[in-house]
Motif scaffolding. Structure first.
Motif, mmCIF file in Angstrom:
data_model
loop_
_atom_site.group_PDB
_atom_site.id
_atom_site.type_symbol
_atom_site.label_atom_id
_atom_site.label_comp_id
_atom_site.label_asym_id
_atom_site.label_seq_id
_atom_site.Cartn_x
_atom_site.Cartn_y
_atom_site.Cartn_z
ATOM 1 N N ASP A 189 62.679 -12.676 87.562
ATOM 2 C CA ASP A 189 61.477 -12.511 86.745
ATOM 3 C C ASP A 189 61.547 -11.276 85.855
ATOM 4 O O ASP A 189 61.043 -11.276 84.748
ATOM 5 N N THR A 223 60.400 -10.590 82.134
ATOM 6 C CA THR A 223 59.488 -9.495 81.778
ATOM 7 C C THR A 223 60.058 -8.688 80.619
ATOM 8 O O THR A 223 59.359 -8.394 79.644
ATOM 9 N N ARG A 226 62.185 -9.600 78.417
ATOM 10 C CA ARG A 226 62.126 -10.383 77.179
ATOM 11 C C ARG A 226 60.700 -10.427 76.645
ATOM 12 O O ARG A 226 60.473 -10.351 75.430
ATOM 13 N N ALA A 227 59.744 -10.562 77.565
ATOM 14 C CA ALA A 227 58.348 -10.655 77.146
ATOM 15 C C ALA A 227 57.873 -9.356 76.486
ATOM 16 O O ALA A 227 56.908 -9.342 75.751
ATOM 17 N N LYS A 228 58.581 -8.262 76.783
ATOM 18 C CA LYS A 228 58.239 -7.002 76.133
ATOM 19 C C LYS A 228 58.642 -7.012 74.671
ATOM 20 O O LYS A 228 58.238 -6.139 73.901
ATOM 21 N N GLY A 229 59.504 -7.947 74.314
ATOM 22 C CA GLY A 229 59.999 -7.980 72.943
ATOM 23 C C GLY A 229 61.346 -7.317 72.827
ATOM 24 O O GLY A 229 61.810 -7.008 71.739
ATOM 25 N N GLN A 230 61.973 -7.079 73.996
ATOM 26 C CA GLN A 230 63.275 -6.422 73.983
ATOM 27 C C GLN A 230 64.335 -7.377 73.444
ATOM 28 O O GLN A 230 64.253 -8.586 73.630
ATOM 29 N N LYS A 284 55.088 -20.125 78.319
ATOM 30 C CA LYS A 284 56.408 -19.622 77.927
ATOM 31 C C LYS A 284 56.790 -20.193 76.577
ATOM 32 O O LYS A 284 57.511 -19.554 75.798
ATOM 33 N N MET A 304 55.283 -18.003 74.061
ATOM 34 C CA MET A 304 56.056 -16.763 73.934
ATOM 35 C C MET A 304 57.452 -17.035 73.387
ATOM 36 O O MET A 304 58.208 -16.096 73.148
ATOM 37 N N LEU A 362 59.853 -18.121 75.192
ATOM 38 C CA LEU A 362 60.739 -17.532 76.202
ATOM 39 C C LEU A 362 61.438 -18.595 77.046
ATOM 40 O O LEU A 362 62.061 -18.290 78.050
ATOM 41 N N ARG A 399 60.395 -11.221 68.422
ATOM 42 C CA ARG A 399 60.500 -10.046 69.293
ATOM 43 C C ARG A 399 59.421 -9.019 68.986
ATOM 44 O O ARG A 399 58.918 -8.336 69.873
ATOM 45 N N ARG A 437 56.222 -10.384 70.648
ATOM 46 C CA ARG A 437 56.192 -10.267 72.108
ATOM 47 C C ARG A 437 55.940 -8.826 72.512
ATOM 48 O O ARG A 437 56.542 -7.906 71.975
ATOM 49 N N GLY A 438 55.073 -8.663 73.470
ATOM 50 C CA GLY A 438 54.831 -7.314 73.972
ATOM 51 C C GLY A 438 53.829 -6.563 73.115
ATOM 52 O O GLY A 438 53.068 -5.734 73.614
ATOM 53 N N MET A 475 52.695 -10.731 78.498
ATOM 54 C CA MET A 475 52.612 -11.682 79.600
ATOM 55 C C MET A 475 52.787 -10.970 80.933
ATOM 56 O O MET A 475 53.603 -10.062 81.069
ATOM 57 N N PHE A 523 53.776 -11.810 84.807
ATOM 58 C CA PHE A 523 54.378 -12.897 85.580
ATOM 59 C C PHE A 523 53.804 -12.951 86.978
ATOM 60 O O PHE A 523 53.238 -11.980 87.488
ATOM 61 N N THR A 573 58.354 -0.651 76.669
ATOM 62 C CA THR A 573 57.489 -1.496 75.825
ATOM 63 C C THR A 573 56.884 -0.686 74.688
ATOM 64 O O THR A 573 56.869 -1.112 73.540
ATOM 65 N N HIS A 598 57.649 -0.942 70.257
ATOM 66 C CA HIS A 598 56.706 -1.355 69.220
ATOM 67 C C HIS A 598 56.059 -0.182 68.504
ATOM 68 O O HIS A 598 55.229 -0.377 67.632
ATOM 69 N N MET A 611 52.003 -2.392 81.904
ATOM 70 C CA MET A 611 53.075 -2.685 80.980
ATOM 71 C C MET A 611 52.625 -3.698 79.939
ATOM 72 O O MET A 611 52.919 -3.569 78.742
#
Lengths: 528, 310, 321
Positions: free
Chosen positions: B205, B209, B211-215, C55, C58, C60, C89, C92-93, C98, C100, C120, C124, C169
């Motif tokens: 997970d 996470t 990836r979801a940060k935009g990394q 997902k 996103m 993802l 990208r 996202r964030g 998101m 989980f 994070t 950005h 986060m």
């Protein structure tokens, strides 16, 4: 579905790579050139300025101490650094070396006149005392004492600095030859006494080359001795690289990484000969290979069994498979060709399984003879064992294979525990008596080096008499009789006289090997 | 941490003693007599053998010989004298071990670079053509005998292309072929290990996470995934490197490298007891040090393990 | 639904998984929209396609095996499915973040929590490493964790604290939309309440829209304004909290409510929905719920029912309404 396709493509790719790699190794055989044109010189070759030679040797030298050498490569290196009183020429004639002249005064007394002005590598001049010191020292060393046994250690005389009188304990026919072996090299008394434990890192001799360095596992390097008493060496430096893997030595000579490679696998002979950048030299040396029967073992004490096993063996096939037709010569007696006293016409035990069966039956065996074959576990020997196994099965003999590692093998043989064993024996002074003595005299059982452990008073007597018989013809007659007896007794199966192989770069000249497997590097040079 | 390291180092002493005892005893009970072997295939006389045995000190009882070995080692740091070359054993080791170390470092370094990169890409592009080819190569790399591979490389690069010397170990050029030979098989193992370890991590997970940060993907793979996948990779590399400390006998033979592996095999064949004992000690020591380093690296790779190092 | 305030609009979203066993139709023809400031509960059984849907939003989903076959996802008026990887990208964030399911596994075990939050922020915002770390500490304080614990690794924190870190986060960049995938399932009940309470507070504070995925109707009742019920890749009923809780029309929704124990009822027996979710590689032709539906009729077998608006903003996908 998609992944299946991927896997298929993958497999194709991998196979393509595989063939691309292995394919490369096949090409050198393609460029065949006419036989006969090879090595033909134009007659007007220009001597090259290249004066460093790199030689791929097959194993680590034992020592730089001449008294501690008994394998040929060590002897070769040591003999570049040291000189002996007398020497062999390439035809095995005795020639003067440090002794300028010599004469036999009576049956046991010899006088040697030393060359004057001979300098050791440390600058000391060669004196008669060095000769006496060297021989006495050799007599105290385990390896070399085999060659000083006949010398009377109390009988030395040095009337002046350049004269030595040596006495043997009793008349000794091969005395001059024995003085040619590198174990009896003349060392410098002063340097040796100062650094007895340091001989390996600083051997001081009178030879055409000086010791430069020895990196264990990598190389031994020698350099030209510019103050050499004889003709100075043409090469400035010789590097003996230790490459134990035979295929690697072949690759090195093929790639030009070395100028010479010693001890090559017979399977590569043809390819090396086809390579115009390489001259392959094959020459007879004083070795005989045979399969020895240990006569102290019950089953093998019976002459009929030994003869039967001789008849049961198709030795020509085994020899051709193991050593190839190019690599070895058929053996007919324990004495290699080129040695005085060799018996030239003994009726051979030709392959005859029927006769073998008859003899075995006579000896009381009915398909129930079990024998073990003890050998150093390498590919050649294993193959030999398997071929014997097959052939002897036809006459009802069950052969079990007993491969051993070298240490265990020596211990086994020294304790006479083996039954049948492949052996290679050297005639290190090029004289029949020395080899026959070692092989067949009853005093040399076990640790003495005989692997047949044969006892026959007549043979002992003949060998002992021959040793002290100065008349060459008489002596040779006795040697021939010994060979007749041991041949009739079928103590061994003669395998072959193996050729010694040296691959040289095609620009190497002046290569004159001596059949004792020694090579004199001082005469070698390169051409453009 | 420092305390832990000191304790581990101190623990080496009994280990080394044990190793010495075992090796000494094994050599003692192995058939074969160094004096006989030194005199060669053709044998020497009985008295010649006795003379040599005396010189080598082989006539003393087991306990005396072992005691002498340990005493010389502890009091003088003397490992004895090589029967064959008459050099001090420590000198022979000093000549061979650095070569082994260089070869090990170079080949393992190469293996890590190739193996980790292949493993990561294979894992990220699981089931792609790249993955299939890479894993097939890895299979080939592990199953291809070093000996054969070494010869192929020699034939290709030394005879045909004439780019590199075939054997020896005197310059960097000489080291390339042997390092590649050993490196490829290690690389294959490391690639497979990296791939499976990465595959496991990529499904976690925290990768989602990240990836979801935009990394970016590359940072996700290198910073988040690789660091978590590191433990099994370090273990594999450590074992490979540790094993290499004992030398790579076959590779050393075909490339004529004066390494510790070849020295040991020759010494064992010749029953060159001092060299075998000294060599094993050094190999065991090097192996232990590699192990210790691996254990320390674990702590850096995974903070969860750090608390255990006391 | 007020068009001007529209934050997210999903049209005809269809997502398949290509597996060895065949094509799994995880989401099919899904339509959904939500406005700014809303909290939407996405409710359904495991395997209904909730996580796949979010997902998908996103972007993802691992491709392969997942494939967005068709559909459009408008976020703030722009189609996310048309965005480049790089543009995605930056969304996202920052715009959408998101949370989980499992806080135990959604934190990277080899990075300090402070670093993970700071990552994070730094992605950005154009600020220094140090500044981002300080902000991370502030965020931690916001979710009720002392700032000095920023240097701790996840294994040094309790489960509840980890989920707080995850929330910190997710909210670190003040996103417009927060997707929370069962944020409290892995926590025990007392912690659940605390975390939910804190989330609610922060959502209000940051004025963030939320999609809350859950199968816990209790949480939905507590936190959501709107509810979408998902079954086998489709939304079967959609409406306000009141619509769903007080006037559920779809037989599946009704079934879900029947599964909640009612301690006031005399008979304590639960009424489970008969049968299992259909095999996703082999879905029924008509109504997906047909095989389990107590009211199923002829037309249900062959014809997929249309979405009917039965009252203002209350949609039901059933032949019998």
């Amino acid at each position: 579905m998609k992944t299946k396709v991927n896997r298929f493509i993958t497999a194709l790719l991998v196979m393509a790579m595989f063939f691309a790699l292995t394919g490369c190794s096949g090409t050198p055989a393609d460029d065949t050139n006419e036989p006969g044109t090879q090595g033909a010189s134009t007659g007007e070759e220009i001597v090259s300025s290249k004066d460093t030679m790199t030689v791929a040797i097959d194993r680590e030298p034992q020592s730089m101490d001449p008294t501690a050498t008994n394998i040929s490569i060590t002897c070769t290196i040591v003999s570049q650094i040291f000189d002996t009183l007398l020497d062999f020429d390439p035809d095995m004639n005795i020639i003067p070396s440090l002794a300028e002249s010599y004469e036999q005064i009576d049956d046991v007394t010899y006088k040697f006149n030393l060359r004057k002005g001979v300098k050791f590598h440390n600058g000391e001049e060669l004196k008669a005392s060095d000769v006496v010191f060297s021989l006495k020292r050799a007599n105290e060393k385990p390896v070399s004492r085999a060659y000083t046994q006949e010398i009377d250690m109390e009988g030395f005389e040095t009337p002046d600095d350049y004269t030595v009188i040596i006495r043997t304990k009793e008349p000794y026919a091969a005395f001059y030859q024995s003085l040619c072996v590198s174990r009896l090299s003349i060392v410098n008394e002063k340097a040796t006494l100062e650094a007895e434990n340091d001989v390996n890192s600083n051997p001081v001799g009178t030879g055409p080359f000086k010791f430069a360095s020895w990196t264990a596992g990598d190389n031994v390097t020698i350099e030209r001795n510019d103050d050499y008493w004889g003709e100075t060496a043409k090469l400035k430096q010789v590097v003996f690289r230790i490459i134990t893997e035979q295929s690697s030595r072949v690759v090195e000579i093929e790639s030009g990484g070395v100028d010479a490679a010693l001890v090559l696998p017979a399977v590569d002979y043809e390819r090396l000969e086809d390579n115009e950048d390489i001259d392959l030299e094959l020459y007879t040396s004083h070795y005989v290979r045979y399969i020895a029967f240990n006569t102290t073992q019950d089953s093998l004490a019976d002459k009929r069994v030994r003869q039967a096993l001789n008849y049961a063996t198709d030795i020509d096939t085994i020899r051709d498979v193991l050593y190839t037709e190019k690599g070895a010569q058929k053996a007919t007696t324990p004495v290699p060709p080129g040695i005085e006293g060799r018996h030239e016409d003994l009726a051979q035990y030709d392959y005859n399984p029927e006769k073998a069966k008859e003899l075995l039956k006579e000896a009381g065996y009915d398909n129930d003879l079990e024998i073990s074959f003890t050998y150093l576990g390498n590919t050649t020997n294993t193959l030999m064992g398997e071929m014997l196994q097959e052939q002897w099965k036809d006459v009802g003999v069950i052969l079990t294979l007993n491969p051993l590692e070298s240490g265990a093998l020596t211990e086994n043989a020294n304790n006479m525990r083996q039954e049948v064993m492949p052996v290679r024996s050297a005639y290190s002074i090029g004289e029949a008596g020395e080899g026959l003595m070692k092989l067949f005299h009853s005093s040399n059982h076990g640790p003495g080096g005989s692997r047949v452990n044969y006892t026959n008073p007549r043979v002992d007597e003949l060998l002992e008499t021959a040793k002290v018989t100065m008349d060459e013809n008489e002596r040779n007659e006795m040697y021939r009789e010994v060979q007749e007896i041991v041949h009739d007794e079928a103590l061994m199966i003669y395998l072959c006289y193996e050729y010694t192989s040296v691959a040289l770069g095609s620009k190497v000249r002046g290569f004159n090997p001596i059949p004792t497997e020694r090579i004199d590097y001082s005469t070698i040079y390169f051409v453009e | 941490m420092l305390k832990y390291i000191i304790r581990r180092v101190l623990m080496l002493i009994p280990v080394m003693l044990g190793v010495s005892l075992v090796v000494f005893t094994l050599m003692y009970i192995t058939p074969g007599n160094p004096a006989e072997i030194l005199l060669g295939e053709e044998g020497g006389s009985k008295e010649a053998i006795e003379l040599l045995e005396e010189e080598m000190g082989l006539n003393d009882p087991y306990i005396v010989r072992f005691g002498r070995f340990i005493w010389n080692l502890v009091s003088k740091g003397d490992l004895g004298t090589c029967y064959a070359t008459r050099q001090p054993v420590s000198q022979r080791i000093a000549q061979t071990f650095p070569n082994t170390l260089k070869l090990a470092g170079l080949s393992v370094g190469l293996a890590v670079v190739i193996g980790v990169v292949l493993g990561i890409v294979s894992a990220v592009k699981q089931y792609s053509i790249f993955d299939n080819v890479a894993m097939a190569l890895a299979m080939l790399g592990t199953s291809m005998p070093n000996f054969w591979q070494g010869l192929l490389l020699m034939i290709l690069f030394s005879i045909h292309l004439q780019w590199l010397p075939a054997s020896g170990f005197s310059s960097f050029k000489h080291m390339i072929l042997p390092a590649v030979t050993i490196g490829t098989s290690s690389a294959a193992v490391i690639a497979r290990m990296t791939r499976s370890s990465m595959l496991e991590v990529i499904r976690q997970d925290y990768i989602s996470t990240a990836r979801a940060k935009g990394q970016s993907e590359i940072v996700v793979i290198l910073r988040h995934a690789l660091k978590n996948a590191l433990i099994p990779i370090i273990t594999t590399v450590g074992i490979r490197f540790g094993v290499m400390m004992g030398g790579a006998v076959l590779t050393e033979s075909i490339f004529a490298i004066p390494g510790i592996g070849k020295m040991m095999v020759d010494a064992i064949k010749a029953r060159n007891y001092p060299v075998v004992q000294g060599g094993v000690l050094v190999i065991a020591l090097a192996f232990s040090v590699v192990n210790l380093i691996v254990d320390i690296l674990y702590a850096f790779a995974d903070p969860r393990l750090k608390s255990q190092y006391r | 639904m007020e068009q001007k305030n529209l934050l997210l609009k999903i049209k005809d979203l269809t997502i398949n998984y290509n597996t060895y066993d065949g094509i799994v139709k995880a989401v099919e023809g899904l339509n959904l929209s939500m406005s700014n400031g809303q909290t939407l509960g996405l409710v359904g059984e495991t395997g209904a396609g909730k996580t796949t849907t979010v997902k998908g939003i996103m972007r993802l989903l691992p491709d392969p095996p997942a494939k967005i076959v068709r559909g459009e996802i408008y976020f703030d008026g722009e189609n996310l499915l048309k965005k480049s990887k790089k543009e995605m990208r930056s969304i996202r964030g920052k715009q959408i973040s998101m949370i989980f399911q499992d806080p135990m596994t959604s934190l990277n075990p080899v990075m300090t929590v402070g670093d993970q939050i700071a990552e994070t922020i730094r992605l950005h915002n154009d600020i220094s490493k140090k500044q981002s770390f300080e902000e991370a500490c502030t965020m931690l304080e916001q979710v009720g964790i002392k700032g000095e614990r920023a240097g701790d690794y996840p294994h040094q924190l309790s489960g509840g604290m980890k989920q707080r870190v995850v929330i910190a986060m997710a909210l670190a960049c003040n996103p417009k939309l927060l997707i929370a995938d069962e944020p409290t399932t892995a926590l025990d009940v007392t912690i659940q309440a605390q975390v939910l309470e804190m989330m609610k507070k922060l959502i209000a504070q940051y004025n963030t829209s939320v999609i809350m995925i859950t199968h816990d109707l209790g949480i939905v009742a507590e936190t959501c304004d709107y509810i979408a019920i998902m079954y086998a890749g489709e939304i079967v009923e959609y409406g306000t909290k009141q619509h769903i809780f007080l006037n559920a029309k779809h037989p599946y929704t009704k079934g879900l409510f029947a599964c909640i124990p009612d301690i006031t009822a005399e008979d304590n027996k639960l009424t489970p929905i008969e049968g299992l979710m259909p095999d996703p590689t082999n879905l029924p032709k008509g109504c997906k719920f047909y095989p389990r539906c107590p009211m199923a009729g002829k037309e249900c077998e062959n014809e997929n029912p249309a979405n009917k608006e039965i009252e203002n903003g209350h949609f039901v996908k059933c032949h019998f309404v």
